[in-house]
Design a protein around this motif. Structure first.
Motif, PDB file in Angstrom:
ATOM      1  N   THR A 135     -21.934 -13.239   1.173  1.00 16.02           N
ATOM      2  CA  THR A 135     -21.497 -12.332   0.114  1.00 16.02           C
ATOM      3  C   THR A 135     -20.176 -12.771  -0.507  1.00 16.02           C
ATOM      4  O   THR A 135     -20.035 -12.832  -1.730  1.00 16.02           O
TER       5      THR A 135
ATOM      6  N   SER B 222     -22.305  -8.326 -11.226  1.00 16.73           N
ATOM      7  CA  SER B 222     -22.114  -7.580  -9.986  1.00 16.73           C
ATOM      8  C   SER B 222     -22.602  -6.147 -10.140  1.00 16.73           C
ATOM      9  O   SER B 222     -23.230  -5.586  -9.235  1.00 16.73           O
TER      10      SER B 222
ATOM     11  N   TRP C  96     -18.992  -1.532 -13.335  1.00 18.68           N
ATOM     12  CA  TRP C  96     -17.579  -1.945 -13.304  1.00 18.68           C
ATOM     13  C   TRP C  96     -16.730  -1.005 -14.155  1.00 18.68           C
ATOM     14  O   TRP C  96     -15.550  -0.783 -13.836  1.00 18.68           O
TER      15      TRP C  96
ATOM     16  N   LEU D 234     -24.381  -5.340  -3.415  1.00 19.37           N
ATOM     17  CA  LEU D 234     -23.127  -4.715  -2.974  1.00 19.37           C
ATOM     18  C   LEU D 234     -23.259  -4.021  -1.629  1.00 19.37           C
ATOM     19  O   LEU D 234     -22.395  -4.151  -0.759  1.00 19.37           O
ATOM     20  N   TYR D 235     -24.339  -3.261  -1.420  1.00 21.72           N
ATOM     21  CA  TYR D 235     -24.508  -2.494  -0.190  1.00 21.72           C
ATOM     22  C   TYR D 235     -25.242  -3.288   0.889  1.00 21.72           C
ATOM     23  O   TYR D 235     -25.583  -2.740   1.929  1.00 21.72           O
TER      24      TYR D 235
ATOM     25  N   THR E 115     -11.524 -13.645  -2.563  1.00 24.37           N
ATOM     26  CA  THR E 115     -12.983 -13.631  -2.746  1.00 24.37           C
ATOM     27  C   THR E 115     -13.390 -14.823  -3.602  1.00 24.37           C
ATOM     28  O   THR E 115     -13.243 -14.805  -4.826  1.00 24.37           O
TER      29      THR E 115
ATOM     30  N   SER F  51     -17.019  -7.791  -5.903  1.00 20.92           N
ATOM     31  CA  SER F  51     -17.254  -6.351  -5.967  1.00 20.92           C
ATOM     32  C   SER F  51     -16.845  -5.803  -7.330  1.00 20.92           C
ATOM     33  O   SER F  51     -15.754  -6.095  -7.820  1.00 20.92           O
ATOM     34  N   TYR F  52     -17.721  -4.993  -7.926  1.00 21.41           N
ATOM     35  CA  TYR F  52     -17.352  -4.372  -9.204  1.00 21.41           C
ATOM     36  C   TYR F  52     -16.317  -3.279  -9.006  1.00 21.41           C
ATOM     37  O   TYR F  52     -15.690  -2.838  -9.968  1.00 21.41           O
ATOM     38  N   TYR F  53     -16.114  -2.823  -7.786  1.00 24.19           N
ATOM     39  CA  TYR F  53     -14.992  -1.928  -7.505  1.00 24.19           C
ATOM     40  C   TYR F  53     -13.683  -2.718  -7.610  1.00 24.19           C
ATOM     41  O   TYR F  53     -12.751  -2.326  -8.321  1.00 24.19           O
ATOM     42  N   ASN F  54     -13.601  -3.805  -6.865  1.00 26.78           N
ATOM     43  CA  ASN F  54     -12.369  -4.583  -6.787  1.00 26.78           C
ATOM     44  C   ASN F  54     -12.057  -5.293  -8.105  1.00 26.78           C
ATOM     45  O   ASN F  54     -11.022  -5.042  -8.732  1.00 26.78           O
TER      46      ASN F  54
ATOM     47  N   ALA G 286     -25.990  -4.418  -8.117  1.00 24.42           N
ATOM     48  CA  ALA G 286     -25.545  -3.504  -7.056  1.00 24.42           C
ATOM     49  C   ALA G 286     -26.689  -3.131  -6.121  1.00 24.42           C
ATOM     50  O   ALA G 286     -26.504  -3.012  -4.907  1.00 24.42           O
TER      51      ALA G 286
ATOM     52  N   ASN H  39     -24.210  -6.492   2.340  1.00 20.95           N
ATOM     53  CA  ASN H  39     -23.340  -7.625   2.634  1.00 20.95           C
ATOM     54  C   ASN H  39     -23.936  -8.519   3.713  1.00 20.95           C
ATOM     55  O   ASN H  39     -24.536  -8.033   4.679  1.00 20.95           O
TER      56      ASN H  39
END
Length: 672
Positions: free
Chosen positions: A429, A414, A364, A422-423, A403, A435-438, A418, A425
């Motif tokens: 999910t 998160s 994150w 995360l990859y 979410t 998501s650690y991106y969002n 990963a 879904n």
């Protein structure tokens, strides 16, 4: 039978070619221990195959060769070894090679999913290894070979020699004349962050590369294709110029001049902020496709794949379109990763073993900070205006609010998960994770505004990043690996440690709702709820559906929604709603119904009937005893607006002070 015969013929051809290479290696006895050479032959590009020969000298008996299972920057075990058919090898003993023109071919023994052993090889012997790799994955993570482009990451192509990964390597990329047959030869270029030499010999084209080690080699993807190119320079704080190159492959009608102008502006803004760069030069490698999208960072380059519609047209407006903004945001994101992932990185990624996972709760920090800063720098550079930036930020906030899993999984969890979530879904999910991106981007926003708040505007998240980068430059290898304790140590230089620890407990390790609205309001930015774009409109009954010939297919069902309470599940096919054929319009018309609705659906091949009680019906009939305490109070969609001072100068100046607040937040470059 025919395929076996063809394979035998091909192996013989490879063997004879590599045998010359092997003899040359033997004659160079003074440097034999350091002589590791790869030869990648693209003759079979129509079949998406690359024939590889590897020559080296064994430093142990029965050496082992291995291929990475994942590539840095993409945290999933991708098992690249699955694309290698088989490994063969020859022992080229310097005492007998002159007498034996056809040394025996052996088959490598596979000892795990990505490792081969060469049991017939003894220490000090020269070895030639042969294998083929299937390359037909159109992504930035692997390799793709056809008649249009030859693209590869060496994590997918080059077997590593166990215990010799630190030695220098040479690489030859051999391209047959047939690849150039239907192309403008002057537009066929090699794009790579490594320096190269280009030779044309006997109708073949050879590109030569060198790397200091295997680990360095795998950080340099390459592409050979018809490509447009432009060069530009940026300057660091000592006025040293850093050359940059931008390559664009694939069919497109982009305004390359506009791309050059905007990308140059973005890159220069990063140098203005950070002072200098961890590279001497930089290369953007971009492939324009129909719908694919992604990017991957490398130490002095990035590999991008984008929909061609994201590129600017010749009549691109001054304020870039949403599609072009997305492309510029991707360039910004991957460029910043040269500092913030490749130079400053999680401690577990510093000397990482690419054969197994490297777990960290800090993704994150690296992807989240980057996902906040990438769009922020578009407006800081002047490529987009502040209103456009606020729209991009609102999209992040809307995704977060939409979410439900944010209430169950922390951003630290998160990050750690990963590798398994995360990859990968699935229909659950959105219910169970974030998501650690969002969320990471929004935690970064909140941390940035918290720093501003607690230091009277003196310090920012940008100062935290720069402090870590300064640490990295002080190390011999110009890199630094950090952990959660290091985060506290550096952030504690700018705000009281107790403030950070409370922030970390609540928003990083915990799942408390982020104080986005309050922090933005304190910085002159108001959140407005879009009352027309509601959850009932976009996710009727808490379902995501797709129209199919068989009926309305349910893709996802939110927890505690009307659909979930009725027993509707993902992959159900709804065929009738309230006695009428199921389609999106019929569902929308009943999304706020005040009565229960009968639905017929197929689960697998079995017909079922369920009764749905929409939220509106529950609100009218509280005697049903249904618990609605879970219903979210956050809006489905919001927009952001700057509060600008409009009062007369002799009036209360509070409004003007609010405007100063958003100026302090958004005008970051005035500090550097």
């Amino acid at each position: 039978m025919n395929s076996v015969t063809n394979t035998s013929i091909k192996n013989t051809a490879i063997k004879n070619t590599a045998n010359k290479s092997g003899n040359n290696s033997i004659n160079s006895s003074a440097n034999i221990d350091a002589n590791i050479s790869y030869r990648f032959d693209f003759e079979r590009f129509f079949e998406h195959l690359v024939d590889v020969s590897l020559n080296f000298t064994a430093t142990i008996d029965a050496p082992q060769l291995w291929l990475p299972a994942w590539i840095p920057g993409s945290y999933l075990m991708r098992e690249f070894a699955r694309n290698i058919t088989a490994v063969h090898y020859q022992v080229l003993d310097s005492k007998t090679a002159e007498d034996d023109k056809n040394p025996e071919m052996h088959r490598g023994q596979k000892i795990d999913k990505h490792t081969w052993q060469l049991p017939e090889v003894k220490v000090g012997q020269a070895v030639a290894v042969y294998y083929e790799v299937y390359c037909y994955d159109l992504s930035v993570r692997t390799a793709y070979v056809d008649q249009q482009r030859l693209y590869g990451n060496f994590t997918s192509l080059a077997l590593a020699i166990d215990e010799q990964e630190h030695k220098p390597v040479t690489v030859s990329l051999i391209v047959p004349a047939a690849f150039f047959a239907d192309k403008e030869e002057e537009r066929v270029r090699l794009a790579s962050g490594l320096e190269s030499v280009h030779l044309k010999i006997d109708g073949q084209y050879s590109y030569g590369l060198q790397a200091k080690s295997y680990h360095e080699l795998i950080d340099y993807p390459f592409e050979i294709a018809e490509q447009d190119k432009f060069d530009f320079i940026v300057q660091d704080d000592t006025h040293q110029t850093l050359p940059h190159s931008f390559y664009l492959a694939g069919k497109h009608n982009a305004d390359m001049g506009r791309v050059q102008q905007d990308v140059t502006q973005i890159c220069q803004t990063y140098l203005d902020w950070l002072g200098d760069a961890p590279f001497d030069d930089y290369t953007f490698m971009t492939f324009a496709s129909g719908h694919d999208y992604g990017g991957l960072e490398h130490i002095n380059s990035t590999s991008l794949i984008i929909p061609r519609r994201d590129l600017p047209s010749v009549d691109e407006p001054k304020i870039p379109s949403a599609e072009y903004q997305r492309f510029l945001g991707l360039c910004s994101h991957e460029y910043f990763h040269a500092w913030w992932v490749k130079t400053v990185r999680p401690d577990v990624m510093l000397d990482v073993d690419l054969r197994r996972e490297a777990f960290t709760p800090l993704l994150w920090v690296f992807e989240g900070f980057t996902s906040y800063i990438d769009d922020f720098m578009l407006q800081a550079s002047g490529v987009i205006d502040k209103e456009s930036y606020l729209k991009l930020l609102a999209e992040q906030i809307n995704r977060y609010y939409q979410t439900a899993g944010r209430a169950y999984q922390s951003v630290a969890e998160s990050s750690f998960d990963a590798w398994i979530k995360l990859y990968r879904n699935d229909e659950n999910t959105n219910n169970a994770g974030i998501s650690y991106y969002n969320k990471g981007a929004l935690v970064a926003l909140c941390l940035d505004l918290t720093l501003l708040q607690h230091t009277d505007g003196r310090y920012r998240l940008f100062d935290v990043v720069k402090a870590f980068y300064t640490q990295a430059k002080q190390n011999d290898n110009k890199r630094v690996g950090i952990n959660s304790a290091d985060m506290g140590a550096v952030i504690g230089q700018f705000i009281p440690l107790a403030v950070w620890e409370d922030f970390e407990r609540r928003y990083v390790n915990g799942v408390e709702e982020l104080p986005i609205e309050a922090l933005l309001a304190a910085n002159g930015t108001k959140i407005r709820t879009n009352t027309k774009e509601t959850a009932d409109k976009h996710v009727p009954w808490g379902m995501r559906c797709t129209e199919t010939p068989a009926g309305l297919k349910v893709n996802r069902v939110q927890r505690d929604s009307a659909a979930a309470r009725a027993g509707i599940s993902a992959n159900d096919i709804m065929v009738a709603i309230d006695g009428i054929k199921a389609d999106a319009k019929q569902l929308a018309s009943l999304s706020t119904a005040t009565h229960d609705v009968e639905c017929h659906l197929f689960r697998r091949d079995e017909l079922m009937c369920v009764n749905v009680l929409p939220k509106a019906a529950i609100e009218l009939d509280v005697d049903e005893g249904i618990d609605t305490s879970h219903d979210t109070t956050v809006p489905y969609k919001v927009s952001l607006h700057l509060i600008k001072g409009t009062k007369p100068s002799d009036a209360n100046d509070k409004q003007d002070l609010i405007e100063e607040d958003w100026q302090a937040w958004l005008n970051v470059m005035s500090r550097y």
